[in-house]
Design a protein around this motif. Structure first.
Motif, PDB file in Angstrom:
ATOM      1  N   ASP A  16      19.987   0.166 -17.720  1.00 29.19           N
ATOM      2  CA  ASP A  16      21.350  -0.252 -17.905  1.00 29.19           C
ATOM      3  C   ASP A  16      22.433   0.302 -17.977  1.00 29.19           C
ATOM      4  O   ASP A  16      23.076   0.474 -18.741  1.00 29.19           O
ATOM      5  CB  ASP A  16      20.816  -0.640 -19.671  1.00 29.19           C
ATOM      6  N   THR A  17      22.837   0.757 -16.701  1.00 32.52           N
ATOM      7  CA  THR A  17      24.075   1.422 -16.386  1.00 32.52           C
ATOM      8  C   THR A  17      24.646   0.829 -15.444  1.00 32.52           C
ATOM      9  O   THR A  17      23.978   0.530 -14.260  1.00 32.52           O
ATOM     10  CB  THR A  17      23.756   3.054 -15.982  1.00 32.52           C
ATOM     11  N   LEU A  18      25.978   0.906 -15.351  1.00 31.97           N
ATOM     12  CA  LEU A  18      26.798   0.377 -14.074  1.00 31.97           C
ATOM     13  C   LEU A  18      27.785   1.534 -13.794  1.00 31.97           C
ATOM     14  O   LEU A  18      28.459   2.104 -14.738  1.00 31.97           O
ATOM     15  CB  LEU A  18      27.481  -0.598 -14.707  1.00 31.97           C
ATOM     16  N   GLU A  19      28.137   1.790 -12.565  1.00 34.80           N
ATOM     17  CA  GLU A  19      29.153   2.703 -12.231  1.00 34.80           C
ATOM     18  C   GLU A  19      29.792   2.265 -11.070  1.00 34.80           C
ATOM     19  O   GLU A  19      29.278   1.621  -9.855  1.00 34.80           O
ATOM     20  CB  GLU A  19      28.276   4.036 -11.950  1.00 34.80           C
ATOM     21  N   HIS A  49      19.317  -7.503 -14.503  1.00 39.65           N
ATOM     22  CA  HIS A  49      20.065  -8.789 -14.589  1.00 39.65           C
ATOM     23  C   HIS A  49      21.468  -8.301 -14.820  1.00 39.65           C
ATOM     24  O   HIS A  49      21.931  -7.574 -15.434  1.00 39.65           O
ATOM     25  CB  HIS A  49      19.494  -9.801 -15.541  1.00 39.65           C
ATOM     26  N   VAL A  50      22.440  -9.100 -13.679  1.00 44.99           N
ATOM     27  CA  VAL A  50      23.854  -8.516 -13.932  1.00 44.99           C
ATOM     28  C   VAL A  50      24.614  -9.890 -13.760  1.00 44.99           C
ATOM     29  O   VAL A  50      24.411 -10.748 -13.262  1.00 44.99           O
ATOM     30  CB  VAL A  50      24.268  -7.845 -12.798  1.00 44.99           C
ATOM     31  N   HIS A  51      25.600  -9.948 -14.902  1.00 40.18           N
ATOM     32  CA  HIS A  51      26.543 -11.003 -15.074  1.00 40.18           C
ATOM     33  C   HIS A  51      27.880 -10.656 -14.741  1.00 40.18           C
ATOM     34  O   HIS A  51      28.308  -9.469 -15.004  1.00 40.18           O
ATOM     35  CB  HIS A  51      26.405 -11.412 -16.578  1.00 40.18           C
ATOM     36  N   CYS A  52      28.553 -11.498 -14.198  1.00 39.93           N
ATOM     37  CA  CYS A  52      29.926 -11.279 -13.624  1.00 39.93           C
ATOM     38  C   CYS A  52      30.750 -12.311 -14.115  1.00 39.93           C
ATOM     39  O   CYS A  52      30.545 -13.670 -14.128  1.00 39.93           O
ATOM     40  CB  CYS A  52      30.105 -11.331 -11.977  1.00 39.93           C
ATOM     41  N   ARG A  53      32.134 -12.037 -14.442  1.00 42.95           N
ATOM     42  CA  ARG A  53      33.012 -12.881 -15.154  1.00 42.95           C
ATOM     43  C   ARG A  53      34.271 -12.660 -14.846  1.00 42.95           C
ATOM     44  O   ARG A  53      34.587 -11.427 -14.616  1.00 42.95           O
ATOM     45  CB  ARG A  53      32.606 -13.432 -16.739  1.00 42.95           C
ATOM     46  N   PRO A  67      27.411 -16.572 -11.551  1.00 39.32           N
ATOM     47  CA  PRO A  67      27.749 -15.571 -12.368  1.00 39.32           C
ATOM     48  C   PRO A  67      26.591 -14.574 -12.588  1.00 39.32           C
ATOM     49  O   PRO A  67      26.943 -13.569 -12.829  1.00 39.32           O
ATOM     50  CB  PRO A  67      28.347 -16.191 -13.609  1.00 39.32           C
ATOM     51  N   ASN A  68      25.323 -15.080 -12.423  1.00 41.71           N
ATOM     52  CA  ASN A  68      24.321 -14.356 -12.721  1.00 41.71           C
ATOM     53  C   ASN A  68      23.198 -13.777 -11.520  1.00 41.71           C
ATOM     54  O   ASN A  68      23.151 -14.703 -10.636  1.00 41.71           O
ATOM     55  CB  ASN A  68      23.450 -15.052 -13.721  1.00 41.71           C
ATOM     56  N   TYR A  69      22.955 -12.483 -11.399  1.00 41.88           N
ATOM     57  CA  TYR A  69      22.406 -11.879 -10.249  1.00 41.88           C
ATOM     58  C   TYR A  69      21.230 -11.118 -10.897  1.00 41.88           C
ATOM     59  O   TYR A  69      21.310 -10.294 -11.739  1.00 41.88           O
ATOM     60  CB  TYR A  69      23.362 -11.111  -9.445  1.00 41.88           C
ATOM     61  N   TYR A  70      20.218 -11.200 -10.043  1.00 47.47           N
ATOM     62  CA  TYR A  70      19.105 -10.277 -10.356  1.00 47.47           C
ATOM     63  C   TYR A  70      19.254  -9.268  -9.164  1.00 47.47           C
ATOM     64  O   TYR A  70      19.222  -9.492  -7.928  1.00 47.47           O
ATOM     65  CB  TYR A  70      17.736 -11.017 -10.209  1.00 47.47           C
ATOM     66  N   LEU A  96      37.885  -8.535 -13.467  1.00 53.00           N
ATOM     67  CA  LEU A  96      36.464  -8.987 -13.219  1.00 53.00           C
ATOM     68  C   LEU A  96      35.598  -7.938 -13.858  1.00 53.00           C
ATOM     69  O   LEU A  96      35.835  -6.770 -13.859  1.00 53.00           O
ATOM     70  CB  LEU A  96      36.298  -8.735 -11.532  1.00 53.00           C
ATOM     71  N   GLU A  97      35.004  -8.734 -14.748  1.00 46.75           N
ATOM     72  CA  GLU A  97      34.124  -7.642 -15.633  1.00 46.75           C
ATOM     73  C   GLU A  97      32.505  -8.042 -15.221  1.00 46.75           C
ATOM     74  O   GLU A  97      32.203  -9.021 -14.795  1.00 46.75           O
ATOM     75  CB  GLU A  97      34.106  -8.510 -16.956  1.00 46.75           C
ATOM     76  N   ILE A  98      31.847  -6.915 -15.157  1.00 48.69           N
ATOM     77  CA  ILE A  98      30.483  -7.042 -14.455  1.00 48.69           C
ATOM     78  C   ILE A  98      29.733  -6.390 -15.753  1.00 48.69           C
ATOM     79  O   ILE A  98      30.176  -5.216 -16.458  1.00 48.69           O
ATOM     80  CB  ILE A  98      30.167  -6.102 -13.297  1.00 48.69           C
ATOM     81  N   LEU A  99      28.743  -7.136 -16.237  1.00 41.20           N
ATOM     82  CA  LEU A  99      27.741  -6.705 -17.380  1.00 41.20           C
ATOM     83  C   LEU A  99      26.340  -6.518 -17.349  1.00 41.20           C
ATOM     84  O   LEU A  99      25.986  -7.492 -16.211  1.00 41.20           O
ATOM     85  CB  LEU A  99      28.058  -7.648 -18.521  1.00 41.20           C
ATOM     86  N   THR A 100      25.831  -5.731 -17.767  1.00 36.76           N
ATOM     87  CA  THR A 100      24.163  -5.650 -17.680  1.00 36.76           C
ATOM     88  C   THR A 100      23.664  -5.547 -19.033  1.00 36.76           C
ATOM     89  O   THR A 100      24.260  -4.982 -20.049  1.00 36.76           O
ATOM     90  CB  THR A 100      23.684  -4.670 -16.601  1.00 36.76           C
ATOM     91  N   GLY A 101      22.243  -5.184 -19.232  1.00 35.82           N
ATOM     92  CA  GLY A 101      21.758  -4.948 -20.488  1.00 35.82           C
ATOM     93  C   GLY A 101      21.993  -5.687 -21.605  1.00 35.82           C
ATOM     94  O   GLY A 101      22.511  -5.525 -22.629  1.00 35.82           O
ATOM     95  N   TYR A 102      22.181  -7.202 -21.366  1.00 41.38           N
ATOM     96  CA  TYR A 102      22.583  -8.265 -22.136  1.00 41.38           C
ATOM     97  C   TYR A 102      24.008  -7.825 -22.860  1.00 41.38           C
ATOM     98  O   TYR A 102      24.083  -8.173 -24.106  1.00 41.38           O
ATOM     99  CB  TYR A 102      21.577  -8.239 -23.336  1.00 41.38           C
ATOM    100  N   GLY A 103      24.890  -7.432 -22.017  1.00 40.30           N
ATOM    101  CA  GLY A 103      26.129  -7.039 -22.535  1.00 40.30           C
ATOM    102  C   GLY A 103      26.575  -5.602 -23.019  1.00 40.30           C
ATOM    103  O   GLY A 103      27.624  -5.594 -23.448  1.00 40.30           O
ATOM    104  N   SER A 104      25.239  -4.912 -23.039  1.00 38.60           N
ATOM    105  CA  SER A 104      25.490  -3.515 -23.798  1.00 38.60           C
ATOM    106  C   SER A 104      26.233  -2.603 -22.898  1.00 38.60           C
ATOM    107  O   SER A 104      26.942  -1.874 -23.091  1.00 38.60           O
ATOM    108  CB  SER A 104      24.133  -3.013 -23.941  1.00 38.60           C
TER     109      SER A 104
END
Length: 198
Positions: A16-19, A49-53, A67-70, A96-104
């Motif tokens: 659950d990390t994004l960099e 699972h990554v969500h983009c918006r 918007p949703n990618y595995y 452009l926002e990229i989220l993972t870990g259910y938005g955490s």
């Protein structure tokens, strides 16, 4: 930063990390574009699972199809961000926002879209002269001299060929039926010529 690609590392080091690749802190990046660009999701140790918006005015002129990618370990997933060039008359800003870990966990890319000329693909066929600039055909030259439409001249030439074939047939067969056929073809050609000229 002027670029057409943004890379985000997913689960590099821990879950659950994004960099963001281009920033030492991995938190925020500013991107300036004048056309569509690509978000690349680089998978690492564990799947996610990554969500983009899109947020702000950017959502008015840009779109993301899915918007949703595995993203699996080692996967490289390209996310095209399509920008509608007709909608860009002035600077457009958004995120452009990229989220993972259910938005955490999330990272944000500040995007500025500048008006730019539409991209034109040029291939080698553009260097070749078009038919209009080349030498006129024999039919076009004859048409310009006689001031008769090229289509009419082509039909007249076809009529002459038909009469020639009918004449050769009549001479070869030498029968009254062949002579009647020759006369019928000749009358048909003359009538067609009169109709075309009128």
């Amino acid at each position: 930063m002027l670029s057409n690609e943004v890379t985000v590392h997913v689960n590099r080091g821990e879950s659950d990390t994004l960099e963001l690749e281009s920033t030492p802190t991995g938190d925020e990046l500013e991107l300036e574009v004048s056309r569509s660009f690509t978000l690349t999701l680089q998978g690492h140790e564990t799947p996610a699972h990554v969500h983009c918006r899109l947020d702000g005015d950017l959502s008015r002129i840009a779109s993301i199809d899915h918007p949703n990618y595995y993203v699996g370990p080692g996967d490289v997933t390209s996310v095209p961000v399509e920008i509608e060039p007709d909608g860009v008359e002035d600077l457009v800003e958004g995120q452009l926002e990229i989220l993972t870990g259910y938005g955490s966990e999330s990272v944000t890319v500040d995007v500025t879209v500048t008006p730019g000329s539409a991209r034109i693909d040029v291939d080698e066929s553009l260097a070749k002269p078009s038919r209009d600039e080349s030498e006129p055909t024999a039919l076009e030259r004859l048409s310009s001299v006689t001031r008769i439409d090229p289509g009419t001249l082509a039909v007249a030439a076809l009529g002459l060929v038909a009469v020639a074939i009918a004449t050769m047939t009549a001479a070869t067969i030498a029968s009254p039926a062949a002579l009647v056929g020759l006369v019928a073809v000749a009358v048909g050609v003359v009538v067609a010529g009169l109709l075309l000229i009128q």
